[in-house]
Scaffold this active site. Structure first.
Site, PDB file in Angstrom:
ATOM      1  N   LYS A   1       0.893  -1.357  -0.117  1.00 40.15           N
ATOM      2  CA  LYS A   1       0.238   0.085  -0.013  1.00 40.15           C
ATOM      3  C   LYS A   1       1.161   1.200  -0.015  1.00 40.15           C
ATOM      4  O   LYS A   1       2.059   1.183   0.445  1.00 40.15           O
ATOM      5  CB  LYS A   1      -0.942  -0.156   1.330  1.00 40.15           C
ATOM      6  CG  LYS A   1      -2.244  -0.818   0.958  1.00 40.15           C
ATOM      7  CD  LYS A   1      -3.376  -0.001   1.970  1.00 40.15           C
ATOM      8  CE  LYS A   1      -4.533  -0.720   1.704  1.00 40.15           C
ATOM      9  NZ  LYS A   1      -5.785  -0.421   2.952  1.00 40.15           N
ATOM     10  N   ARG A  55     -20.202  -0.061  10.289  1.00 40.02           N
ATOM     11  CA  ARG A  55     -21.009   1.276  10.281  1.00 40.02           C
ATOM     12  C   ARG A  55     -22.146   1.041   9.564  1.00 40.02           C
ATOM     13  O   ARG A  55     -23.163   1.744  10.112  1.00 40.02           O
ATOM     14  CB  ARG A  55     -19.962   2.392   9.456  1.00 40.02           C
ATOM     15  CG  ARG A  55     -18.737   2.549  10.233  1.00 40.02           C
ATOM     16  CD  ARG A  55     -17.856   3.064   9.254  1.00 40.02           C
ATOM     17  NE  ARG A  55     -17.569   2.448   8.170  1.00 40.02           N
ATOM     18  CZ  ARG A  55     -16.447   2.546   7.125  1.00 40.02           C
ATOM     19  NH1 ARG A  55     -15.985   3.636   7.152  1.00 40.02           N
ATOM     20  NH2 ARG A  55     -16.379   1.745   6.340  1.00 40.02           N
ATOM     21  N   SER A 113     -11.521   6.702   6.724  1.00 39.63           N
ATOM     22  CA  SER A 113     -10.119   7.109   6.540  1.00 39.63           C
ATOM     23  C   SER A 113     -10.103   7.810   5.092  1.00 39.63           C
ATOM     24  O   SER A 113      -9.474   8.865   4.971  1.00 39.63           O
ATOM     25  CB  SER A 113      -9.052   6.365   6.861  1.00 39.63           C
ATOM     26  OG  SER A 113      -9.277   5.722   8.262  1.00 39.63           O
TER      27      SER A 113
HETATM   28  O1  PNS Z   1      -8.789  -0.581   7.932  1.00 44.27           O
HETATM   29  P1  PNS Z   1      -8.770  -1.834   7.090  1.00 44.27           P
HETATM   30  O2  PNS Z   1      -7.831  -1.375   5.809  1.00 44.27           O
HETATM   31  O3  PNS Z   1     -10.139  -2.115   6.583  1.00 44.27           O
HETATM   32  O4  PNS Z   1      -8.199  -2.975   7.460  1.00 44.27           O
HETATM   33  C1  PNS Z   1      -8.145  -4.345   6.940  1.00 44.27           C
HETATM   34  C2  PNS Z   1      -7.199  -5.216   7.590  1.00 44.27           C
HETATM   35  C3  PNS Z   1      -5.752  -4.831   8.017  1.00 44.27           C
HETATM   36  C4  PNS Z   1      -7.858  -5.818   8.914  1.00 44.27           C
HETATM   37  C5  PNS Z   1      -7.158  -6.561   6.676  1.00 44.27           C
HETATM   38  O5  PNS Z   1      -6.676  -6.358   5.434  1.00 44.27           O
HETATM   39  C6  PNS Z   1      -6.281  -7.644   7.151  1.00 44.27           C
HETATM   40  O6  PNS Z   1      -6.503  -8.336   8.388  1.00 44.27           O
HETATM   41  N1  PNS Z   1      -4.867  -7.803   6.465  1.00 44.27           N
HETATM   42  C7  PNS Z   1      -3.813  -8.842   6.870  1.00 44.27           C
HETATM   43  C8  PNS Z   1      -3.661  -9.855   6.032  1.00 44.27           C
HETATM   44  C9  PNS Z   1      -4.651 -10.929   6.251  1.00 44.27           C
HETATM   45  O7  PNS Z   1      -4.785 -11.522   7.621  1.00 44.27           O
HETATM   46  N2  PNS Z   1      -5.414 -11.385   5.283  1.00 44.27           N
HETATM   47  C10 PNS Z   1      -6.459 -12.192   5.579  1.00 44.27           C
HETATM   48  C11 PNS Z   1      -7.663 -11.365   6.175  1.00 44.27           C
HETATM   49  S1  PNS Z   1      -9.187 -12.546   5.872  1.00 44.27           S
END
Ligand code: PNS
Length: 193
Positions: free
Chosen positions: A43, A92, A130
């Site tokens: 990202k 939300r 965000s």
């Molecule tokens: O604030 P966000 O971007 O909605 O958070 C998303 C997040 C960080 C919770 C999700 O992308 C995540 O858990 N990423 C880590 C990689 C992972 O575990 N992927 C499988 C999720 S099912």
């Protein structure tokens, strides 16, 4: 006595009042809550992980059972490593549900026994994200009441740097990496980087 530790994972780019609302709610039901910022090399965030961590730390100093950490890789692996029993996520609106349900079920498939707990932030934050905060700030709109004062200040600094850069002025030192507990004691409103 059994103590329940949970993680609240996310990007937090930047953290908003909606995140803070959820942190406060989570801190009231879990014994320990770790706000976990994903370090995602794919990202291109507005704020560096270090900046986001500092902002979240300043925002949560008033909660004695809340800490801030960063992680890489799978959320469930991180949760397991720090012996957390649950993953806290905010919903939300119904539009969040499908994605959140998918993630929760995938996380449970990866790590049976790891529960996801959904909480709803206050209605006044139901439209807040965000991404929208970044967009409004970048286009010069007011983000007052959407983010804590310290985040607003950091966003303004970022926008000033971007503005100067666009006008060919030197960015100076302000430019940083990235494109960008009786429970609650007191809200922190200032943050010195
Ligand atoms: O604030 P966000 O971007 O909605 O958070 C998303 C997040 C960080 C919770 C999700 O992308 C995540 O858990 N990423 C880590 C990689 C992972 O575990 N992927 C499988 C999720 S099912």
């Amino acid at each position: 006595m059994k103590r329940i530790k949970a993680i609240y994972p996310g990007s937090f780019d930047p953290p908003t009042n909606g995140h803070l609302d959820l942190i406060e709610r989570g801190s009231q039901i879990f014994d320990e809550l770790v706000v976990a910022i994903l370090r995602n090399p794919e990202k291109d965030p507005l704020f560096s992980v270090a900046d986001r961590r500092k902002m979240l730390e300043a925002m949560t100093t008033g909660f004695d059972n809340v800490s801030v950490d960063t992680f890489e890789g799978l959320t469930v692996d991180y949760a397991l490593r720090i012996e957390a029993k649950a993953i806290l996520r905010g919903i939300r609106a119904i539009s969040d549900y499908e994605y959140e349900l998918q993630m929760a079920l995938m996380n449970r498939k990866l790590q049976p026994g790891m529960e996801t707990v959904f909480m709803m932030p206050a209605e006044k934050y139901s439209y807040l994200s965000s991404r929208l905060v970044r967009e409004v700030a970048q286009l010069g709109g007011s983000i007052e009441c959407l983010v804590p004062e310290l985040v607003e200040q950091k966003l303004r600094e970022k926008m000033d740097v971007a503005h100067k850069f666009a006008n060919g002025e030197p960015a100076g030192k302000a430019h940083s990496e990235g494109k960008g507990k009786s429970r609650k004691k007191k809200a922190q409103s200032t943050w010195a980087p």
